[in-house]
Design a protein around this motif. Structure first.
Motif, PDB file in Angstrom:
ATOM      1  N   VAL A   9       0.240  23.538  40.095  1.00  0.00           N
ATOM      2  CA  VAL A   9      -0.836  22.571  40.359  1.00  0.00           C
ATOM      3  C   VAL A   9      -1.259  21.903  39.058  1.00  0.00           C
ATOM      4  O   VAL A   9      -1.397  20.672  38.977  1.00  0.00           O
ATOM      5  N   LEU A  10      -1.433  22.711  38.012  1.00  0.00           N
ATOM      6  CA  LEU A  10      -1.900  22.155  36.744  1.00  0.00           C
ATOM      7  C   LEU A  10      -0.850  21.260  36.105  1.00  0.00           C
ATOM      8  O   LEU A  10      -1.171  20.209  35.524  1.00  0.00           O
ATOM      9  N   GLN A  11       0.391  21.674  36.195  1.00  0.00           N
ATOM     10  CA  GLN A  11       1.448  20.876  35.573  1.00  0.00           C
ATOM     11  C   GLN A  11       1.595  19.492  36.209  1.00  0.00           C
ATOM     12  O   GLN A  11       1.995  18.531  35.549  1.00  0.00           O
ATOM     13  N   ASN A  12       1.273  19.381  37.464  1.00  0.00           N
ATOM     14  CA  ASN A  12       1.457  18.101  38.178  1.00  0.00           C
ATOM     15  C   ASN A  12       0.130  17.368  38.395  1.00  0.00           C
ATOM     16  O   ASN A  12       0.046  16.455  39.217  1.00  0.00           O
ATOM     17  N   LYS A  13      -0.870  17.741  37.633  1.00  0.00           N
ATOM     18  CA  LYS A  13      -2.195  17.163  37.834  1.00  0.00           C
ATOM     19  C   LYS A  13      -2.177  15.653  37.649  1.00  0.00           C
ATOM     20  O   LYS A  13      -2.816  14.904  38.392  1.00  0.00           O
ATOM     21  N   GLN A  14      -1.437  15.165  36.630  1.00  0.00           N
ATOM     22  CA  GLN A  14      -1.406  13.723  36.365  1.00  0.00           C
ATOM     23  C   GLN A  14      -0.790  12.949  37.533  1.00  0.00           C
ATOM     24  O   GLN A  14      -1.225  11.841  37.847  1.00  0.00           O
ATOM     25  N   SER A  15       0.225  13.537  38.136  1.00  0.00           N
ATOM     26  CA  SER A  15       0.832  12.877  39.302  1.00  0.00           C
ATOM     27  C   SER A  15      -0.172  12.759  40.442  1.00  0.00           C
ATOM     28  O   SER A  15      -0.270  11.715  41.135  1.00  0.00           O
ATOM     29  N   PHE A  16      -0.935  13.826  40.644  1.00  0.00           N
ATOM     30  CA  PHE A  16      -1.949  13.767  41.691  1.00  0.00           C
ATOM     31  C   PHE A  16      -3.017  12.735  41.373  1.00  0.00           C
ATOM     32  O   PHE A  16      -3.483  11.990  42.251  1.00  0.00           O
ATOM     33  N   LEU A  17      -3.434  12.686  40.093  1.00  0.00           N
ATOM     34  CA  LEU A  17      -4.461  11.707  39.713  1.00  0.00           C
ATOM     35  C   LEU A  17      -3.950  10.280  39.899  1.00  0.00           C
ATOM     36  O   LEU A  17      -4.710   9.361  40.221  1.00  0.00           O
ATOM     37  N   ARG A  18      -2.674  10.084  39.715  1.00  0.00           N
ATOM     38  CA  ARG A  18      -2.109   8.746  39.804  1.00  0.00           C
ATOM     39  C   ARG A  18      -1.896   8.305  41.250  1.00  0.00           C
ATOM     40  O   ARG A  18      -2.179   7.165  41.614  1.00  0.00           O
ATOM     41  N   ASP A  19      -1.415   9.213  42.135  1.00  0.00           N
ATOM     42  CA  ASP A  19      -0.937   8.786  43.458  1.00  0.00           C
ATOM     43  C   ASP A  19      -1.741   9.324  44.647  1.00  0.00           C
ATOM     44  O   ASP A  19      -1.572   8.834  45.762  1.00  0.00           O
ATOM     45  N   LEU A  20      -2.550  10.318  44.445  1.00  0.00           N
ATOM     46  CA  LEU A  20      -3.189  10.974  45.594  1.00  0.00           C
ATOM     47  C   LEU A  20      -4.426  10.196  46.060  1.00  0.00           C
ATOM     48  O   LEU A  20      -5.298   9.862  45.253  1.00  0.00           O
ATOM     49  N   ASN A  21      -4.473   9.915  47.380  1.00  0.00           N
ATOM     50  CA  ASN A  21      -5.695   9.385  48.021  1.00  0.00           C
ATOM     51  C   ASN A  21      -6.317  10.531  48.807  1.00  0.00           C
ATOM     52  O   ASN A  21      -5.766  10.974  49.820  1.00  0.00           O
ATOM     53  N   PRO A  22      -7.437  11.052  48.342  1.00  0.00           N
ATOM     54  CA  PRO A  22      -7.954  12.300  48.922  1.00  0.00           C
ATOM     55  C   PRO A  22      -8.630  12.155  50.285  1.00  0.00           C
ATOM     56  O   PRO A  22      -8.929  13.160  50.924  1.00  0.00           O
ATOM     57  N   SER A  23      -8.874  10.937  50.757  1.00  0.00           N
ATOM     58  CA  SER A  23      -9.717  10.765  51.953  1.00  0.00           C
ATOM     59  C   SER A  23      -9.209  11.538  53.151  1.00  0.00           C
ATOM     60  O   SER A  23      -9.930  12.333  53.770  1.00  0.00           O
ATOM     61  N   TYR A  24      -7.895  11.303  53.513  1.00  0.00           N
ATOM     62  CA  TYR A  24      -7.382  11.968  54.697  1.00  0.00           C
ATOM     63  C   TYR A  24      -7.040  13.425  54.430  1.00  0.00           C
ATOM     64  O   TYR A  24      -7.085  14.261  55.334  1.00  0.00           O
ATOM     65  N   ILE A  25      -6.650  13.727  53.157  1.00  0.00           N
ATOM     66  CA  ILE A  25      -6.304  15.110  52.801  1.00  0.00           C
ATOM     67  C   ILE A  25      -7.494  16.023  53.035  1.00  0.00           C
ATOM     68  O   ILE A  25      -7.361  17.146  53.536  1.00  0.00           O
ATOM     69  N   ILE A  26      -8.682  15.537  52.681  1.00  0.00           N
ATOM     70  CA  ILE A  26      -9.892  16.356  52.835  1.00  0.00           C
ATOM     71  C   ILE A  26     -10.110  16.720  54.292  1.00  0.00           C
ATOM     72  O   ILE A  26     -10.468  17.857  54.623  1.00  0.00           O
ATOM     73  N   ASP A  27      -9.879  15.750  55.200  1.00  0.00           N
ATOM     74  CA  ASP A  27     -10.066  16.030  56.628  1.00  0.00           C
ATOM     75  C   ASP A  27      -9.183  17.175  57.079  1.00  0.00           C
ATOM     76  O   ASP A  27      -9.606  18.068  57.828  1.00  0.00           O
ATOM     77  N   HIS A  28      -7.925  17.171  56.649  1.00  0.00           N
ATOM     78  CA  HIS A  28      -7.011  18.247  57.040  1.00  0.00           C
ATOM     79  C   HIS A  28      -7.480  19.591  56.505  1.00  0.00           C
ATOM     80  O   HIS A  28      -7.434  20.607  57.211  1.00  0.00           O
ATOM     81  N   LEU A  29      -7.908  19.598  55.248  1.00  0.00           N
ATOM     82  CA  LEU A  29      -8.313  20.862  54.631  1.00  0.00           C
ATOM     83  C   LEU A  29      -9.592  21.405  55.261  1.00  0.00           C
ATOM     84  O   LEU A  29      -9.769  22.620  55.357  1.00  0.00           O
ATOM     85  N   VAL A  30     -10.470  20.512  55.684  1.00  0.00           N
ATOM     86  CA  VAL A  30     -11.681  20.966  56.381  1.00  0.00           C
ATOM     87  C   VAL A  30     -11.308  21.571  57.730  1.00  0.00           C
ATOM     88  O   VAL A  30     -11.793  22.638  58.123  1.00  0.00           O
ATOM     89  N   THR A  31     -10.426  20.869  58.473  1.00  0.00           N
ATOM     90  CA  THR A  31      -9.994  21.370  59.782  1.00  0.00           C
ATOM     91  C   THR A  31      -9.314  22.722  59.676  1.00  0.00           C
ATOM     92  O   THR A  31      -9.522  23.613  60.510  1.00  0.00           O
ATOM     93  N   ASP A  32      -8.503  22.906  58.612  1.00  0.00           N
ATOM     94  CA  ASP A  32      -7.784  24.169  58.432  1.00  0.00           C
ATOM     95  C   ASP A  32      -8.658  25.271  57.856  1.00  0.00           C
ATOM     96  O   ASP A  32      -8.200  26.393  57.653  1.00  0.00           O
ATOM     97  N   GLY A  33      -9.917  24.951  57.568  1.00  0.00           N
ATOM     98  CA  GLY A  33     -10.824  25.969  57.052  1.00  0.00           C
ATOM     99  C   GLY A  33     -10.697  26.246  55.573  1.00  0.00           C
ATOM    100  O   GLY A  33     -11.260  27.220  55.075  1.00  0.00           O
ATOM    101  N   ILE A  34      -9.986  25.404  54.858  1.00  0.00           N
ATOM    102  CA  ILE A  34      -9.828  25.606  53.410  1.00  0.00           C
ATOM    103  C   ILE A  34     -11.096  25.168  52.680  1.00  0.00           C
ATOM    104  O   ILE A  34     -11.538  25.817  51.725  1.00  0.00           O
TER     105      ILE A  34
END
Length: 1239
Positions: A9-34
């Protein structure tokens, strides 16, 4: 968290900062109880996207390996495969899945099965059914095809069905592999196959090289599934083409989701099909909306139910709207409006669903059809939504054979674009509402022309005369709709304002549908001006009061009914023209004095789309609140029907409503178990009560303005008292052992009366909540078995506080308050049950709503029926008097609410008449009517118009009979106390009072040649009077029983009849008894007598069910006519004496041939509903009978020629003019009928 996982996770942090749109990801993680709610809020509160990503990664790093697995899965579901690849961690001899020990989630995640939606609601029965089908693949390969229309939740259901450990362990230990196919073909399909093979061949151990075409890919997939993943499940999601099935037909275990049920019909192996319901239950849809906006379902606004109604429970539509409401929680009204206006493009994607908007998801199915199929499919938009479409109608429209139509429609059915069912005779098709709306929108500009095309097809079938249309089960229901949609408003008016159309249509669909269309299309029908509006009102006024007749088993003559309308009415004009045109010897009757007859009800309202269960006036009487099966509370102006409020208030039937004493609040209760109070001004919810466990059947406010109490009673045997300040019941009243039907407060609010299925009326003390009295109402009803008399339907406390009325079956039990002792028992018709009861404001009258569709008003003190009102078409659930007592409100299953006019000043010029009338014909052109009204006024009325000519000055009361002399200058009246008065017709002055009878005078008669008056009485005697002097010339004592009447043989001899079963012949010169005639059963009451002077015969009828014909000349054995099954109440000889007509209490008529020694009879082809009180021959071939109506019969054939329906019933007598063209009678409502027979 493992160090290796944390490092990735830490090694790929820059890739996530560059390409990740968290809006829909958050919905999935909330539904899954994470993520929990606080963590979600912390992440979303960050100002920029980068900050949100940083915060998300920080939160994940504080959790375990499972959190990262779910994160990777969410990335894959949202199309971020390159980011997901960064998290694929491998350690020696293990995989990232090992952190869950090959749990169900790990198996599904590894197989690419989509996670649950952000908001998920289980469909347990559907999931159970699908798992049952999947288990059929346990021991051998095969196919499970899950099919349904767009947006019905196929993919979610498929994923949830395999989210089951025992199923995976038992049937698919090799795992699951999910592939979304979609509308893919050619290179795209090959790429998906290559990707799938690559996923399965993780180690590259397959002997096959990378496939270069679909055949190679198919071979490699077969090898992988058989050798490396035996007993695994391959899921092909959203399959459109049979070609896809051919490519994946590799003898594996495969589940397919599709819109086309036939897509896998030619695959190898067993095929098991499961159809997904298009609609979710309302409570499931509410859970979806609740999950998106984080509110309990009970706190969702009313718009939630309306949105579900508009979407017809489509899982996709409800989910899309819920997702948008999450970001815009105040847009309930906006999205409801978009649905109502069918603007589905505004309902856009806010999740991973594959289509941009709701309409796109549905329209894609249409675009995938062939050109020919699209042409046929567009015609389905012509039919009204929620309408069953018959194959016979499509055959006509498409010019195709029925078999060809069924083949074409089968294509649409298999693609889940049309639903179908078989009713035993026809295959019926129907579009889902969303499909209909999208299809209509796609062809909006073509729709008028398509409607016109359908109309043209029908015109060809009826030679351009819609009134001659054959009944195909469709067009009589929807012709008006198609005319409106085609813009043919003038044709619509000509049709709807036509008695010919009414006559044709009512025989097919009934009056409720016709009245509904008049109301539905009112604006279109009245748009051409004031004249059209007047005509519309004429037809409403014609159909509303006659509705109970127009749904009868025997359809009445529409043109005869039209002749009873006002002369100024367009309905009357059409009826008269039709009668004049027919000229085929039919019988018609004109009501000459109808202008003086009042309307029985003032207004007719149809404000609900379902049965109306409750209605009440506001304290001022200006507003009416009503509720019913459509779950709405409606508030509207009593005078005009103008809507004031319309609120959907409950989730189930709304069974009762009540205004508070100040008119500011309205209470409602429902079969959903709740009681609610609403602001009467704006419709806002004031308070909701949830204390009852079962249906709440009735609610009622107390009379107190300052501190109102609300009482509610339920099917669960309890009564609860509520304050408006608290959601908790102030008192629960327990004691009944059956459903509590109704309750009412005493006028001082100190007590509450309640009635129940257990047969008891209970009186409760409001202050203490204690039971003060329990009355077993069954003890007072002795006429029926105890098992039938327990269900008390309603109770009412008189405003003066002195009486309580409680109703059960067809009985009214009246109790005295405050002792609660029995006072009296009143009985209505045994053929109906009383459903509701209410007292008038003066406590004198009691209104009843009956299952026979009638509304009755009783004078409780006098035990007299004052009104037996017809007009409703079904059960009358509620009756309520207006606060000022001038009107009565009634609500019925027929969706109609009526306001009955009770203002006596507007009833008629002479009030309600009693049934005792006499008619004199001073000349061929003149006719006078003697009558008494309910105020015991002795009246002389015009024989032409029914107008009052004179009122006698007698001050006596209780007129029982009256008569006119042959010249029409004298009127006599007999009274209940035995007195008789003789009055001058022209002046009304009392000329003489005659005293002598000891009991009620039943009949009186002026002699033609002498100044004598003949009378009979309940004291058993007949008397002859010299009326000028007041002297009684003779007394003839018939018996100790009542003398019910007499018949003149001539001016010298009379026959008297008595309830003792005898007829006596008297000499009027000396009062001597000439002869006594006795019916077979001694003591059987003689009910009627008629003399045939030409043949020196007379006939008598009796309660012993026989008629007898006697000779006046000599003693000989009488003819005995048997055959009736009930009391024979009336008889009449034909003018030539060859025939005798008899009428019985069972409504049957027999015509006897006097010259036939075998006493042969002709039974007429029909019957009255009740007693036949009088009969007359209008000609040797025409007989008229009086009972519940007037019926005209062909004497030679027994055919019913015509029925004249009076507003009331129970026509006791019928008077016929010398020319036998004029008839006069009075009905049970006291209305006078002067009738002219046209034949």
């Amino acid at each position: 968290m493992d160090e290796v996982v944390r490092s990735s996770v830490l090694q790929n942090k820059q890739s996530f900062l560059r390409d990740l749109n968290p809006s829909y990801i958050i919905d999935h993680l909330v539904t899954d109880g994470i993520l929990n709610a606080q963590e979600e809020e912390d992440i979303c509160s960050q100002k920029t996207r980068n900050e949100k990503v940083k915060k998300l990664l920080d939160v994940l790093l504080g959790k375990d390996n499972h959190a990262v697995i779910r994160f990777r899965r969410a990335l894959e579901m949202e199309g971020s495969d390159h980011l997901a690849e960064l998290l694929k961690i491998r350690s020696p001899g293990s995989s990232s899945d090992d952190c869950e020990g090959r749990s169900v989630d790990a198996v599904l995640w590894e197989g690419g099965v989509p996670p649950r939606p952000v908001v998920f609601v289980s469909r347990h029965e559907a999931e159970k059914g699908l798992r049952s089908q999947l288990r059929r693949l346990q021991n051998k390969p095969g196919w499970v095809v899950l099919h349904g229309m767009a947006g019905c939740g196929k993919s979610v259901l498929a994923a949830e069905a395999i989210r089951d450990g025992p199923l995976l362990g038992d049937c698919f230990p090799g795992g699951v592999c999910w592939l979304h196919v979609g509308d893919t073909h050619g290179p795209g399909l090959l790429m998906k196959l290559q990707s799938l093979c690559s996923r399965l061949d993780k180690a590259g151990s397959s002997v096959f090289p990378p496939p270069q075409n679909t055949l190679e890919a198919k071979d490699k997939l077969r090898h992988l599934l058989l050798k490396m993943y035996p007993r695994s499940l391959l899921v092909l999601d959203d399959v459109w083409s049979t070609h896809v099935i051919e490519v994946f037909d590799v003898q594996g275990r495969i589940m397919v989701t599709t819109r086309d049920s036939r897509v896998a019909d030619y695959a190898h192996g067993n095929i098991y099909k499961t159809e997904v319901e298009n609609e979710m239950k309302e409570h499931q849809c509410l859970q979806i909306l609740s999950g998106w906006i984080h509110l309990p379902t009970c706190e969702l606004p009313v718009e939630a139910q309306l949105i579900i109604k508009e979407t017809k429970g489509s899982p996709l539509a409800v989910s899309l709207i819920g997702a948008q409401l999450k970001d815009f929680p105040n847009r309930w009204q906006y999205y409801l409006k978009q649905l109502q206006q069918r603007k589905f493009q505004r309902i856009k994607r806010r999740s991973s669903y594959g289509y941009e908007a709701l309409d796109e998801a549905i329209a894609i199915s249409v675009r995938r059809l062939s050109d020919d199929d699209r042409k046929y499919y567009k015609y389905l938009a012509v039919f009204k939504k929620e309408t069953d479409i018959l194959s016979s109608v499509l055959s006509m429209l498409w010019d195709e054979d029925i078999e060809d139509v069924e083949d074409i429609m089968h294509v649409f059915v298999t693609k889940s674009m049309v639903r179908h069912h078989y009713d035993g005779q026809h295959i019926m098709y129907r579009l889902h509402d969303l499909q209909h709306a999208v299809l209509y929108d796609m062809h909006r500009k073509e729709m008028p022309a398509l409607h016109e095309e359908l109309l043209c097809k029908y015109r060809q079938r009826c030679a351009d005369d819609f009134t001659q249309l054959p009944n195909d089960g469709y067009i009589y229901h929807y012709l008006c709709y198609h005319l409106v949609q085609a813009g043919q408003l003038e044709n619509l008016r000509r049709l709807m304002f036509s008695l010919d159309w009414i006559n044709s249509k009512l025989r097919m669909v009934g009056v409720q549908h016709f009245v509904g269309e008049l109301l539905q299309f009112k604006n279109d029908l009245c748009s051409s001006g004031e004249s059209a509006a007047d005509t519309w009102q004429d037809f409403i006024d014609f159909l509303s009061p006659n509705g109970h007749l127009l749904v009868a088993r025997e359809m009445p003559d529409v043109w005869q009914l039209a002749l009873s309308e006002p002369v100024s009415s367009e309905v009357y004009a059409q009826g008269l023209r039709k009668v004049q045109e027919q000229g085929d010897g039919r019988v018609y009757v004109k009501w000459l004095n109808k202008a003086s007859a009042p309307k029985l009800f003032w207004k007719t309202f149809r404000v609900h789309t379902g049965a109306v269960y409750g209605a009440c006036f506001s304290p001022s009487g200006e507003l009416v609140a009503s509720c019913g099966g459509d779950r709405y509370l409606k508030v509207w102006k009593a005078e005009t029907g103008e809507e004031h409020l319309s609120v959907k208030v409950h989730l189930d039937l709304v069974l009762s409503c009540s205004f508070s004493a100040d008119g500011k609040q309205i209470a409602t209760c429902s079969a959903d178990g709740t009681v609610k109070v609403w602001n009467s001004e704006d419709g806002g919810l004031t308070i909701e009560y949830e204390g009852h466990d079962e249906d709440v059947l009735h609610c009622r406010f107390s009379h107190d303005v300052r501190k109102p109490i609300l009482a509610s009673c339920s099917k669960g045997w309890d009564i609860k008292l509520w304050d408006l300040q608290s959601k908790q019941a102030r008192t629960t009243l327990l004691g009944h052992v059956g459903a509590v039907r109704s309750s009412c407060f005493s006028p001082d609010d100190k007590n509450l009366a309640s009635c129940s299925l257990d047969g008891t009326l209970k009186i409760w003390n409001i202050a203490s909540g204690n039971e003060e009295e329990s009355v077993d109402v069954s003890d007072f009803i002795k006429e029926v078995p105890s098992v039938l008399k327990t269900d008390l339907k309603g109770c009412a406390w008189s405003p003066d506080g002195n009486r309580i009325a409680v109703v059960a079956l067809n009985f009214i039990v009246v109790l005295l308050a405050p002792t609660y002792t029995f006072e009296k028992l009143l009985k209505t018709s045994p053929e109906s049950s009383i459903l509701s009861v209410d007292f008038s404001c003066d406590s004198r009258l009691c209104a009843l709503g009956l299952s026979s569709s009638n509304v009755q008003i009783w004078d409780i003190g006098n035990e007299e029926l004052k009104l037996d009102g017809k007009g409703h078409l079904a059960w009358v659930h509620c009756v309520t008097f207006a606060p000022n007592g001038t009107h009565l409100l009634s609500a019925s299953d027929d969706q109609i609410i009526r306001l009955w006019n009770l203002d006596s000043e507007n009833v008629s010029g002479h009030g309600h008449l009693k049934k005792c009338i006499d008619v004199a014909f001073p000349s061929e052109d003149a006719m006078l009517i003697a009558a008494a009204n309910e105020d015991d006024g002795l009246l002389v009325l015009s024989g032409e118009t029914g107008d009052r000519l004179c009122r006698a000055a007698s001050r006596k009361h209780n007129v029982v009979c009256c008569c006119l002399n042959s010249e029409g200058v004298l009127i006599a009246a007999g009274y209940e106390d035995g007195d008789i008065t003789v009055c001058d017709v022209h002046t009304g002055d009392v000329l003489r009072e005659l005293h002598g009878h000891q009991k009620c005078v039943r009949k009186c008669y002026f002699f033609r040649e002498h100044p004598f008056l003949l009378s009979c009485s309940d004291d058993g005697s007949l008397r002859v009077w010299e009326w000028k002097t007041g002297d009684c010339l003779m007394v003839m004592n018939h018996s100790d029983e009542e003398v019910r009447g007499f018949s003149l043989v001539d001016e010298e001899v009379i026959l008297s009849i008595s309830w003792d079963g005898s007829i006596k012949m008297w000499n009027l010169f000396d009062g001597s008894l000439i002869r006594t005639f006795q019916h077979q059963e001694s003591g059987s009451s003689i009910l009627s007598c008629d003399v045939c002077p030409g043949r020196k015969l007379f006939a008598s009828t009796s309660a012993d069910k026989t008629a007898m014909v006697w000779s006046l000349r000599q003693q000989q054995t009488p003819l005995i006519f048997r055959g009736h099954a009930d009391c024979v109440r009336s008889c009449r000889f034909s003018p030539d004496g060859c025939l005798l007509a008899t009428g019985a209490d069972d409504g049957t008529i027999k015509i006897w041939h006097m010259d036939d020694n075998r006493s042969r009879s002709l039974d007429v082809k029909g019957r009255h509903d009740g007693w036949i009180n009088d009969l007359h021959f209008l000609s040797p071939k025409l007989l008229v009978s009086a009972g519940d109506s007037l019926k005209f019969w062909d004497v030679s054939t027994g055919d019913l020629l015509q029925t004249f329906h009076t507003r009331g019933n129970d026509l006791v007598s019928l008077h016929v003019s010398l020319q036998r063209q004029m008839l006069v009678t009075v009905d049970s409502l006291g209305l006078l009928y002067i009738l002219q027979v046209m034949h």
